[in-house]
Design a protein around this motif. Structure first.
Motif, PDB file in Angstrom:
ATOM      1  N   VAL A 162       0.654  -1.204  -0.183  1.00 19.20           N
ATOM      2  CA  VAL A 162       0.073   0.091   0.077  1.00 19.20           C
ATOM      3  C   VAL A 162       0.910   1.186  -0.011  1.00 19.20           C
ATOM      4  O   VAL A 162       1.467   1.630   0.834  1.00 19.20           O
ATOM      5  CB  VAL A 162      -0.796   0.101   1.105  1.00 19.20           C
ATOM      6  N   PRO A 163       0.887   1.763  -1.388  1.00 21.14           N
ATOM      7  CA  PRO A 163       2.124   3.027  -1.180  1.00 21.14           C
ATOM      8  C   PRO A 163       1.502   4.069  -0.318  1.00 21.14           C
ATOM      9  O   PRO A 163       0.326   4.485  -0.235  1.00 21.14           O
ATOM     10  CB  PRO A 163       1.971   3.484  -2.733  1.00 21.14           C
ATOM     11  N   GLY A 164       2.456   4.543   0.256  1.00 20.87           N
ATOM     12  CA  GLY A 164       2.221   5.965   1.277  1.00 20.87           C
ATOM     13  C   GLY A 164       1.616   5.399   2.664  1.00 20.87           C
ATOM     14  O   GLY A 164       1.572   6.120   3.591  1.00 20.87           O
ATOM     15  N   SER A 165       1.357   4.061   3.078  1.00 20.22           N
ATOM     16  CA  SER A 165       0.858   3.616   4.238  1.00 20.22           C
ATOM     17  C   SER A 165       1.950   3.900   5.433  1.00 20.22           C
ATOM     18  O   SER A 165       1.364   3.730   6.356  1.00 20.22           O
ATOM     19  CB  SER A 165       0.774   2.179   4.003  1.00 20.22           C
ATOM     20  N   HIS A 166       3.291   4.024   5.315  1.00 24.94           N
ATOM     21  CA  HIS A 166       4.239   4.339   6.224  1.00 24.94           C
ATOM     22  C   HIS A 166       3.798   5.663   6.930  1.00 24.94           C
ATOM     23  O   HIS A 166       4.301   5.993   7.987  1.00 24.94           O
ATOM     24  CB  HIS A 166       5.507   4.417   5.988  1.00 24.94           C
ATOM     25  N   LYS A 167       2.894   6.503   6.346  1.00 23.67           N
ATOM     26  CA  LYS A 167       2.532   7.737   6.930  1.00 23.67           C
ATOM     27  C   LYS A 167       1.034   7.645   7.394  1.00 23.67           C
ATOM     28  O   LYS A 167       0.691   8.773   7.887  1.00 23.67           O
ATOM     29  CB  LYS A 167       2.492   8.936   5.715  1.00 23.67           C
ATOM     30  N   SER A 168       0.449   6.707   7.153  1.00 21.76           N
ATOM     31  CA  SER A 168      -0.907   6.214   7.611  1.00 21.76           C
ATOM     32  C   SER A 168      -0.964   6.567   9.334  1.00 21.76           C
ATOM     33  O   SER A 168      -0.123   6.025   9.807  1.00 21.76           O
ATOM     34  CB  SER A 168      -1.690   5.257   7.264  1.00 21.76           C
ATOM     35  N   ARG A 169      -1.998   7.197   9.758  1.00 24.19           N
ATOM     36  CA  ARG A 169      -1.901   7.324  11.303  1.00 24.19           C
ATOM     37  C   ARG A 169      -3.190   6.346  11.752  1.00 24.19           C
ATOM     38  O   ARG A 169      -3.413   6.417  13.068  1.00 24.19           O
ATOM     39  CB  ARG A 169      -2.360   8.631  11.750  1.00 24.19           C
ATOM     40  N   PHE A 170      -3.619   5.573  10.958  1.00 28.44           N
ATOM     41  CA  PHE A 170      -4.887   4.871  11.548  1.00 28.44           C
ATOM     42  C   PHE A 170      -4.751   3.404  11.098  1.00 28.44           C
ATOM     43  O   PHE A 170      -4.034   2.979  10.077  1.00 28.44           O
ATOM     44  CB  PHE A 170      -6.307   5.256  10.775  1.00 28.44           C
ATOM     45  N   PRO A 171      -5.479   2.480  11.871  1.00 25.91           N
ATOM     46  CA  PRO A 171      -5.265   1.163  11.732  1.00 25.91           C
ATOM     47  C   PRO A 171      -5.930   0.598  10.333  1.00 25.91           C
ATOM     48  O   PRO A 171      -6.879   1.162   9.904  1.00 25.91           O
ATOM     49  CB  PRO A 171      -6.071   0.346  12.825  1.00 25.91           C
ATOM     50  N   MET A 172      -5.218  -0.461   9.926  1.00 26.86           N
ATOM     51  CA  MET A 172      -5.595  -0.950   8.714  1.00 26.86           C
ATOM     52  C   MET A 172      -6.999  -1.677   8.570  1.00 26.86           C
ATOM     53  O   MET A 172      -7.027  -2.639   9.712  1.00 26.86           O
ATOM     54  CB  MET A 172      -4.382  -1.934   8.086  1.00 26.86           C
ATOM     55  N   PRO A 173      -7.929  -1.499   7.708  1.00 25.51           N
ATOM     56  CA  PRO A 173      -9.165  -2.122   7.943  1.00 25.51           C
ATOM     57  C   PRO A 173      -8.715  -3.714   7.744  1.00 25.51           C
ATOM     58  O   PRO A 173      -7.850  -3.963   6.833  1.00 25.51           O
ATOM     59  CB  PRO A 173      -9.968  -1.529   6.494  1.00 25.51           C
ATOM     60  N   HIS A 174      -9.633  -4.624   8.156  1.00 24.35           N
ATOM     61  CA  HIS A 174      -9.520  -6.135   7.987  1.00 24.35           C
ATOM     62  C   HIS A 174      -9.377  -6.456   6.430  1.00 24.35           C
ATOM     63  O   HIS A 174      -8.688  -7.315   6.229  1.00 24.35           O
ATOM     64  CB  HIS A 174     -10.568  -6.710   8.714  1.00 24.35           C
ATOM     65  N   GLY A 175     -10.301  -5.807   5.632  1.00 25.23           N
ATOM     66  CA  GLY A 175     -10.423  -6.082   4.015  1.00 25.23           C
ATOM     67  C   GLY A 175      -9.224  -5.767   3.379  1.00 25.23           C
ATOM     68  O   GLY A 175      -8.898  -6.461   2.503  1.00 25.23           O
ATOM     69  N   VAL A 176      -8.231  -4.843   3.889  1.00 21.03           N
ATOM     70  CA  VAL A 176      -7.092  -4.446   3.182  1.00 21.03           C
ATOM     71  C   VAL A 176      -6.021  -5.706   3.851  1.00 21.03           C
ATOM     72  O   VAL A 176      -5.325  -6.052   2.775  1.00 21.03           O
ATOM     73  CB  VAL A 176      -6.774  -3.065   3.787  1.00 21.03           C
ATOM     74  N   GLN A 177      -6.046  -5.891   4.978  1.00 23.83           N
ATOM     75  CA  GLN A 177      -5.053  -6.923   5.468  1.00 23.83           C
ATOM     76  C   GLN A 177      -5.254  -8.066   4.951  1.00 23.83           C
ATOM     77  O   GLN A 177      -4.212  -8.651   4.350  1.00 23.83           O
ATOM     78  CB  GLN A 177      -5.402  -6.944   6.810  1.00 23.83           C
ATOM     79  N   THR A 178      -6.530  -8.553   4.302  1.00 24.12           N
ATOM     80  CA  THR A 178      -6.725  -9.964   3.777  1.00 24.12           C
ATOM     81  C   THR A 178      -6.913  -9.722   2.119  1.00 24.12           C
ATOM     82  O   THR A 178      -6.933 -10.751   1.595  1.00 24.12           O
ATOM     83  CB  THR A 178      -8.040 -10.456   4.192  1.00 24.12           C
ATOM     84  N   ASP A 180      -9.442  -8.920   0.709  1.00 27.45           N
ATOM     85  CA  ASP A 180     -10.568  -9.300   0.087  1.00 27.45           C
ATOM     86  C   ASP A 180     -11.451  -8.187  -0.159  1.00 27.45           C
ATOM     87  O   ASP A 180     -12.397  -8.597  -0.937  1.00 27.45           O
ATOM     88  CB  ASP A 180     -11.206 -10.125   1.415  1.00 27.45           C
ATOM     89  N   ASP A 181     -11.012  -6.959   0.454  1.00 24.20           N
ATOM     90  CA  ASP A 181     -11.887  -5.676   0.166  1.00 24.20           C
ATOM     91  C   ASP A 181     -10.742  -4.673   0.251  1.00 24.20           C
ATOM     92  O   ASP A 181     -10.712  -4.091   1.617  1.00 24.20           O
ATOM     93  CB  ASP A 181     -12.993  -5.760   1.195  1.00 24.20           C
ATOM     94  N   ASP A 182     -10.030  -4.633  -0.480  1.00 23.95           N
ATOM     95  CA  ASP A 182      -8.786  -3.896  -0.360  1.00 23.95           C
ATOM     96  C   ASP A 182      -8.999  -2.372  -0.825  1.00 23.95           C
ATOM     97  O   ASP A 182      -7.634  -1.709  -0.834  1.00 23.95           O
ATOM     98  CB  ASP A 182      -7.507  -4.540  -1.436  1.00 23.95           C
ATOM     99  N   MET A 183     -10.082  -2.044  -1.027  1.00 21.87           N
ATOM    100  CA  MET A 183     -10.263  -0.550  -1.365  1.00 21.87           C
ATOM    101  C   MET A 183      -9.542   0.030  -2.463  1.00 21.87           C
ATOM    102  O   MET A 183      -9.475   1.374  -2.675  1.00 21.87           O
ATOM    103  CB  MET A 183     -10.344   0.363  -0.014  1.00 21.87           C
ATOM    104  N   GLY A 184      -8.746  -0.701  -3.323  1.00 24.84           N
ATOM    105  CA  GLY A 184      -8.171  -0.358  -4.476  1.00 24.84           C
ATOM    106  C   GLY A 184      -6.751   0.211  -3.959  1.00 24.84           C
ATOM    107  O   GLY A 184      -6.070   0.985  -4.840  1.00 24.84           O
ATOM    108  N   VAL A 185      -6.262  -0.031  -2.716  1.00 27.17           N
ATOM    109  CA  VAL A 185      -5.072   0.670  -2.290  1.00 27.17           C
ATOM    110  C   VAL A 185      -3.914  -0.304  -2.466  1.00 27.17           C
ATOM    111  O   VAL A 185      -2.909   0.158  -2.331  1.00 27.17           O
ATOM    112  CB  VAL A 185      -5.171   1.234  -0.804  1.00 27.17           C
TER     113      VAL A 185
END
Ligand code: AKG
Length: 286
Positions: A162-178, A180-185
């Motif tokens: 997930v490009p840019g995720s090292h600057k995210s301040r919020f927990p990763m949604p489960h769908g992104v982790q799996t 299964d629902d990666d939100m296109g990120v």
């Protein structure tokens, strides 16, 4: 590392260098792996995919101990360890005195090999793999450098992030982790044999897509750390008090006393101390 690379690395959390290994160097590394093919470890199916539907597949395949192979088979990997193109960039990414922490191993995926859930996201804060800036300089405590020994075309799988995720301040949604629902990120970068990718291991969210290619995915992973960060590898073995210190020094110590005598290692769970209401110091997770 020029300004363009610095911008891309800081913005996305990864960087690809194209066409670094020669055809002969790629061939020598692949030959070394072919020669040890009977030692490739095959994991249990879906150990890495866990509860993901998208990432499911057959067990992961890896050959470890590449620096220890009998000569001449270790040579291609020893060259990669201190390749000038890697050294000049790690000096900027991790600062002077960075060190090799663990690996290298080759991921030798065949069609249908499972993926690995997205992990590492800078949350919660883990200083030994964190990314931060000070005095107009960037600093990454843990960087993985992965050499490609075969092509990775669009949709074939392999390293994803997930490009840019090292600057995210919020927990990763489960769908992104799996995924299964990666939100296109989540993206899967395309690479060719001879390319090398750097990524912020632990700070950036990354993982593996199942392998869909007809040929083997062959990627060699080296895990580096800054001068004072310690993650795994040999650190895990030498961390216990009786090994890190002289046996006599820790002999007869209480559990709490021993808990602060461990050598540095990020992956040990046995050293957390807590103080009870009555002032008793005890090991929480011993
Ligand atoms: O290259 C890959 O498949 C990703 C590896 C990975 O997730 C890791 O090294 O933590």
């Amino acid at each position: 590392m020029d300004k363009r690379e610095r911008y891309f690395w800081d913005l996305t959390g990864y960087l690809i260098l194209r066409d670094i290994l020669t055809v002969d160097e790629i061939a020598a590394a692949n030959e070394a792996i072919d020669h040890h093919a009977d030692q490739i470890h095959v994991g249990k199916p879906n150990e890495g995919a866990r509860d993901s539907q998208t990432l499911r597949g057959t067990g992961q395949r890896a050959l470890h101990g590449l620096l220890e192979l009998a000569a001449p088979y270790c040579e291609p990997f020893r060259k990669m360890l201190v390749h000038p193109q890697v050294i000049m960039r790690l000096s900027v990414m991790c600062g002077a005195g960075f060190r090799f922490d663990h690996g290298p191993w080759v991921t030798d995926s065949v069609k249908g090999t499972e993926g690995l859930i997205m992990h590492g996201q800078g949350e919660p804060h883990r200083p030994f793999v964190a990314y931060h800036h000070q005095s107009n300089k960037m600093h990454c405590s843990g960087v993985t450098v992965t050499w490609q020994l075969s092509d990775i075309n669009a949709g074939e799988g392999g390293f994803s992030c997930v490009p840019g995720s090292h600057k995210s301040r919020f927990p990763m949604p489960h769908g992104v982790q799996t995924c299964d629902d990666d939100m296109g990120v989540v993206i899967q970068p395309e690479m060719k044999a001879g390319d090398v990718i750097f990524f912020m291991d632990g700070a950036q969210t990354h993982g593996t897509f199942p392998w869909r290619g007809e040929h083997h995915r062959r990627s060699v992973l080296f895990k580096y750390a800054d001068r004072t960060s310690v993650r795994a590898g040999v650190a895990r073995e030498i961390a216990p008090p009786e090994i890190y210190w002289e046996e006599e020094l820790v002999e007869g110590m209480t559990e709490a006393q021993r808990a602060v005598m461990y050598g540095p290692c990020s992956s040990l769970q046995t050293t957390k101390l807590t103080v009870d209401g009555d002032g008793t110091v005890r090991v929480e997770n011993g």
